[in-house]
Motif scaffolding. Structure first.
Motif, PDB file in Angstrom:
ATOM      1  N   ALA A  76      -8.295  22.849   8.019  1.00 59.63           N
ATOM      2  CA  ALA A  76      -7.826  24.232   8.077  1.00 59.63           C
ATOM      3  C   ALA A  76      -8.789  25.185   7.381  1.00 59.63           C
ATOM      4  N   SER A  77      -9.115  24.918   6.105  1.00 56.49           N
ATOM      5  CA  SER A  77      -9.962  25.850   5.353  1.00 56.49           C
ATOM      6  C   SER A  77     -11.435  25.741   5.728  1.00 56.49           C
ATOM      7  N   ASP A  78     -11.886  24.551   6.177  1.00 55.97           N
ATOM      8  CA  ASP A  78     -13.286  24.377   6.578  1.00 55.97           C
ATOM      9  C   ASP A  78     -13.524  24.772   8.033  1.00 55.97           C
ATOM     10  N   ASN A  79     -12.437  25.091   8.733  1.00 54.41           N
ATOM     11  CA  ASN A  79     -12.525  25.498  10.146  1.00 54.41           C
ATOM     12  C   ASN A  79     -13.266  24.446  10.967  1.00 54.41           C
ATOM     13  N   LEU A  80     -12.828  23.200  10.840  1.00 56.91           N
ATOM     14  CA  LEU A  80     -13.463  22.081  11.526  1.00 56.91           C
ATOM     15  C   LEU A  80     -12.509  21.453  12.538  1.00 56.91           C
ATOM     16  N   SER A  81     -13.085  20.829  13.541  1.00 56.91           N
ATOM     17  CA  SER A  81     -12.336  20.090  14.546  1.00 56.91           C
ATOM     18  C   SER A  81     -12.464  18.601  14.271  1.00 56.91           C
ATOM     19  N   LEU A  82     -11.338  17.909  14.154  1.00 55.97           N
ATOM     20  CA  LEU A  82     -11.372  16.468  13.937  1.00 55.97           C
ATOM     21  C   LEU A  82     -11.989  15.767  15.144  1.00 55.97           C
ATOM     22  N   LEU A  83     -11.761  16.304  16.333  1.00 51.35           N
ATOM     23  CA  LEU A  83     -12.342  15.707  17.533  1.00 51.35           C
ATOM     24  C   LEU A  83     -13.863  15.861  17.540  1.00 51.35           C
ATOM     25  N   ASP A  84     -14.368  17.016  17.086  1.00 52.82           N
ATOM     26  CA  ASP A  84     -15.823  17.204  16.990  1.00 52.82           C
ATOM     27  C   ASP A  84     -16.421  16.230  15.978  1.00 52.82           C
ATOM     28  N   LEU A  85     -15.747  16.057  14.837  1.00 49.64           N
ATOM     29  CA  LEU A  85     -16.233  15.112  13.835  1.00 49.64           C
ATOM     30  C   LEU A  85     -16.247  13.689  14.387  1.00 49.64           C
ATOM     31  N   LEU A  86     -15.219  13.337  15.162  1.00 46.32           N
ATOM     32  CA  LEU A  86     -15.144  12.005  15.745  1.00 46.32           C
ATOM     33  C   LEU A  86     -16.250  11.807  16.785  1.00 46.32           C
ATOM     34  N   HIS A  87     -16.497  12.817  17.610  1.00 43.23           N
ATOM     35  CA  HIS A  87     -17.589  12.725  18.575  1.00 43.23           C
ATOM     36  C   HIS A  87     -18.934  12.585  17.852  1.00 43.23           C
ATOM     37  N   ALA A  88     -19.103  13.331  16.761  1.00 43.87           N
ATOM     38  CA  ALA A  88     -20.351  13.241  15.994  1.00 43.87           C
ATOM     39  C   ALA A  88     -20.507  11.842  15.401  1.00 43.87           C
ATOM     40  N   TRP A  89     -19.429  11.279  14.867  1.00 44.24           N
ATOM     41  CA  TRP A  89     -19.461   9.919  14.317  1.00 44.24           C
ATOM     42  C   TRP A  89     -19.873   8.926  15.405  1.00 44.24           C
ATOM     43  N   ARG A  90     -19.218   9.005  16.576  1.00 45.47           N
ATOM     44  CA  ARG A  90     -19.523   8.083  17.664  1.00 45.47           C
ATOM     45  C   ARG A  90     -20.962   8.266  18.141  1.00 45.47           C
ATOM     46  N   GLY A  91     -21.447   9.511  18.135  1.00 44.50           N
ATOM     47  CA  GLY A  91     -22.820   9.760  18.543  1.00 44.50           C
ATOM     48  C   GLY A  91     -23.823   9.128  17.590  1.00 44.50           C
ATOM     49  N   GLN A  92     -23.552   9.226  16.290  1.00 38.48           N
ATOM     50  CA  GLN A  92     -24.454   8.632  15.296  1.00 38.48           C
ATOM     51  C   GLN A  92     -24.452   7.109  15.407  1.00 38.48           C
ATOM     52  N   VAL A  93     -23.286   6.529  15.656  1.00 40.54           N
ATOM     53  CA  VAL A  93     -23.207   5.072  15.816  1.00 40.54           C
ATOM     54  C   VAL A  93     -23.945   4.645  17.084  1.00 40.54           C
ATOM     55  N   ALA A  94     -23.747   5.393  18.192  1.00 45.66           N
ATOM     56  CA  ALA A  94     -24.419   5.062  19.449  1.00 45.66           C
ATOM     57  C   ALA A  94     -25.934   5.165  19.309  1.00 45.66           C
ATOM     58  N   ALA A  95     -26.398   6.104  18.466  1.00 46.58           N
ATOM     59  CA  ALA A  95     -27.837   6.274  18.240  1.00 46.58           C
ATOM     60  C   ALA A  95     -28.376   5.255  17.250  1.00 46.58           C
ATOM     61  N   ARG A  96     -27.505   4.406  16.737  1.00 53.20           N
ATOM     62  CA  ARG A  96     -27.876   3.357  15.768  1.00 53.20           C
ATOM     63  C   ARG A  96     -28.425   3.961  14.491  1.00 53.20           C
ATOM     64  N   HIS A  97     -27.844   5.076  14.063  1.00 53.35           N
ATOM     65  CA  HIS A  97     -28.268   5.672  12.790  1.00 53.35           C
ATOM     66  C   HIS A  97     -27.977   4.680  11.671  1.00 53.35           C
ATOM     67  N   PRO A  98     -28.969   4.357  10.837  1.00 52.60           N
ATOM     68  CA  PRO A  98     -28.791   3.307   9.818  1.00 52.60           C
ATOM     69  C   PRO A  98     -27.648   3.562   8.849  1.00 52.60           C
ATOM     70  N   LEU A  99     -27.440   4.814   8.470  1.00 47.14           N
ATOM     71  CA  LEU A  99     -26.369   5.077   7.504  1.00 47.14           C
ATOM     72  C   LEU A  99     -25.011   4.737   8.101  1.00 47.14           C
ATOM     73  N   PHE A 100     -24.798   5.111   9.353  1.00 47.72           N
ATOM     74  CA  PHE A 100     -23.495   4.878   9.976  1.00 47.72           C
ATOM     75  C   PHE A 100     -23.329   3.418  10.375  1.00 47.72           C
ATOM     76  N   GLU A 101     -24.423   2.761  10.749  1.00 54.87           N
ATOM     77  CA  GLU A 101     -24.337   1.328  11.049  1.00 54.87           C
ATOM     78  C   GLU A 101     -23.977   0.539   9.802  1.00 54.87           C
ATOM     79  N   THR A 102     -24.566   0.916   8.670  1.00 57.98           N
ATOM     80  CA  THR A 102     -24.322   0.177   7.422  1.00 57.98           C
ATOM     81  C   THR A 102     -22.994   0.559   6.793  1.00 57.98           C
ATOM     82  N   TYR A 103     -22.723   1.868   6.710  1.00 57.58           N
ATOM     83  CA  TYR A 103     -21.543   2.316   5.986  1.00 57.58           C
ATOM     84  C   TYR A 103     -20.281   2.317   6.844  1.00 57.58           C
ATOM     85  N   GLY A 104     -20.432   2.334   8.182  1.00 54.22           N
ATOM     86  CA  GLY A 104     -19.258   2.373   9.048  1.00 54.22           C
ATOM     87  C   GLY A 104     -18.294   1.243   8.771  1.00 54.22           C
ATOM     88  N   ALA A 105     -18.828   0.018   8.684  1.00 64.72           N
ATOM     89  CA  ALA A 105     -17.966  -1.140   8.412  1.00 64.72           C
ATOM     90  C   ALA A 105     -17.486  -1.141   6.962  1.00 64.72           C
TER      91      ALA A 105
END
Length: 485
Positions: A284-313
């Protein structure tokens, strides 16, 4: 006298436990045979079936007595049955095993209980799902009640009122998927002795392309659980999961999905729970979309970003040893820095390579052949990059309080004390030396000292992940800050 049953904002169609059932078992001839047994769906366990009776055993030789080898196993995509209550079940992605002629067992990755019969061979496709994940209210940042009214002084009318906030709801749509966050509620108003309202957070996802339970789970629910865990700084449970072929179906007529990490314990929202679960992001206060954040998360994982590959699990893991947490978190930060700066590293590598060849050409003229061979072998072949530079870059972005926290730990003090160089060892170098000591097995540190530093590192990783997902500076800072108790 029995106590009154606790009011629940969300009532699920089915309960966990054991059910009498008749299974439709593949008969090895392309058909199915009805076999009695049991179905067990419970939290913390994979859905399991037991089969009794004349099972379709594969015999090595027919006749009396027949000969067969055990155990016999049969993998399945879907394994269906009908409960004694009249409902239906489909076990998915599992295996049937026969231990001896009269007894069998089936285990599935998921089970769906439904009022409608399942196809015996194909996964059912669902247009929408409904779920609750621990911590959703804290991430949303909105309360379900806008204001209350109550008597404040003697003589006031003895009336208590609560107004539901119809704006405590978010809807986002991206690329054929719609996500809605809202509160469902129930009321106990006809008691005569008690008046109560209970609210619970509900998240609904609807897709233009219906998906199977397995696809919904792998593509959306599991990443969402990891995301919520990241935003709130601790592993969060999936409380329940319902799926609907028709998104307009009432909750009582939706299929209920069971799996080992679905608790089936929907919770009511309380202020105490919201304040206890501290979210770095407030939609609410950050004016963010949870769906946008989820798409961004999935995009980083699909791109094999090391931080998300390591920290995701790691985000949903529990009971990790401090040593492994410390090493994995530093690995995530080092990999992230390399990934984000790969273009610069490529240019540095090319520039360094040219410089190295130039220096060696001049050295060759000045030194004996054996001396030149030694220098050629041991002079670094690529521009230096690694954890030290990654941490230096990270510490510039984090609040100064984080560096001060690191500096006060026993681990950093011990590394700096052991340093034989002149002056104070830079913080990033001290962390790098601690990592190298553990990685190379040349020394060790007290687990409790590693745990304290790992806690600070985890907040730092969360801050970096939130930055990469596109959250504002305020959210990044909240993720890095130490929680005051």
């Amino acid at each position: 006298m029995k106590p009154a049953k606790e009011i629940s904002a969300v009532k699920l169609p089915f309960e966990t436990g054991e059910y009498l059932i008749t299974w439709q078992v593949p008969d090895r001839k392309g058909g199915y045979t009805s076999i009695p047994g049991l179905l067990t769906v419970d939290r913390g366990k994979y859905p399991t079936g037991v089969l009794y009776g004349d099972l379709p055993i594969e015999w090595v030789s027919e006749g009396a007595p027949g000969v067969a080898s055990f155990p016999q196993r049969l993998a399945f995509d879907v394994f269906t049955g009908r409960l004694s209550s009249g409902a239906y079940v489909a076990l998915m992605n599992g295996e049937i095993s026969y231990s001896f002629p009269g007894s069998g067992r089936a285990v599935g990755a998921f089970a769906a209980l439904s009022l409608d019969a399942f196809d015996t061979s194909d996964h059912r496709k669902y247009a929408s799902i409904e779920l609750q994940i621990e911590g959703l209210e804290s991430v949303a940042g909105v309360a379900p009640i806008s204001h209350v009214k109550m008597p404040m002084k003697a003589g006031d009318q003895p009336v208590w009122e609560a107004t539901v906030d119809m704006d405590a709801k978010f809807t986002w749509s991206v690329g054929g998927l719609t996500m809605t966050f809202s509160y469902d509620y129930s009321v106990r108003a006809l008691d005569g002795y008690e008046f109560r309202m209970a609210f619970g957070p509900v998240l609904r996802l609807t897709s233009d392309e219906p998906q199977s339970v397995v696809d919904w789970w792998l593509e959306w629910v599991r990443p969402l659980r990891q995301l919520i865990s990241l935003l709130t700084g601790a592993p969060r449970e999936a409380r329940y999961l319902l799926a609907a072929v028709d998104e307009g179906a009432p909750r009582s007529h939706r299929d209920q999905v069971f799996g080992w990490d679905i608790t089936h314990l929907p919770v009511n929202s309380t202020r105490a729970a919201v304040e206890e679960i501290r979210s770095a992001v407030n939609l609410a206060s950050d004016n963010l979309s949870l769906l946008d954040l989820l798409h961004a998360w999935r995009g980083q994982v699909a791109a094999r970003h090391p931080l998300f590959e390591t920290y995701g699990a790691m985000a949903t893991a529990t009971d990790q040893h401090p040593r492994s947490r410390f090493l994995l978190l530093l690995q995530a930060l080092e990999g992230s820095h390399g990934y984000e700066n790969r273009a610069k590293h490529g240019a540095d590598k090319e520039k360094y390579g040219a410089k190295r060849e130039d220096v060696l050409a001049r050295v060759r003229q000045l030194l004996e052949k054996t001396d030149f061979a030694f220098i050629n072998k041991h002079l670094r072949r690529e521009a230096q990059q690694g954890l030290d530079s990654a941490l230096a870059d990270l510490l510039k972005r984090l609040p100064d309080e984080v560096s001060e926290e690191f500096a006060k730990t026993d681990l950093i003090s011990a590394v700096r004390k052991a340093d034989t160089g002149q002056g104070t060892l830079p913080l990033q170098s001290a962390l790098t030396r601690a990592r190298n000591t553990l990685s190379h097995g040349s020394g060790s540190f007290e687990p409790q000292h590693l745990a304290i530093v790992a806690d600070i590192l985890e907040r730092s990783v969360r801050s970096e992940a939130i930055r990469l997902l596109g959250a504002p500076l305020g959210a990044q800072k909240r993720a890095a800050e130490k929680e005051e108790r």
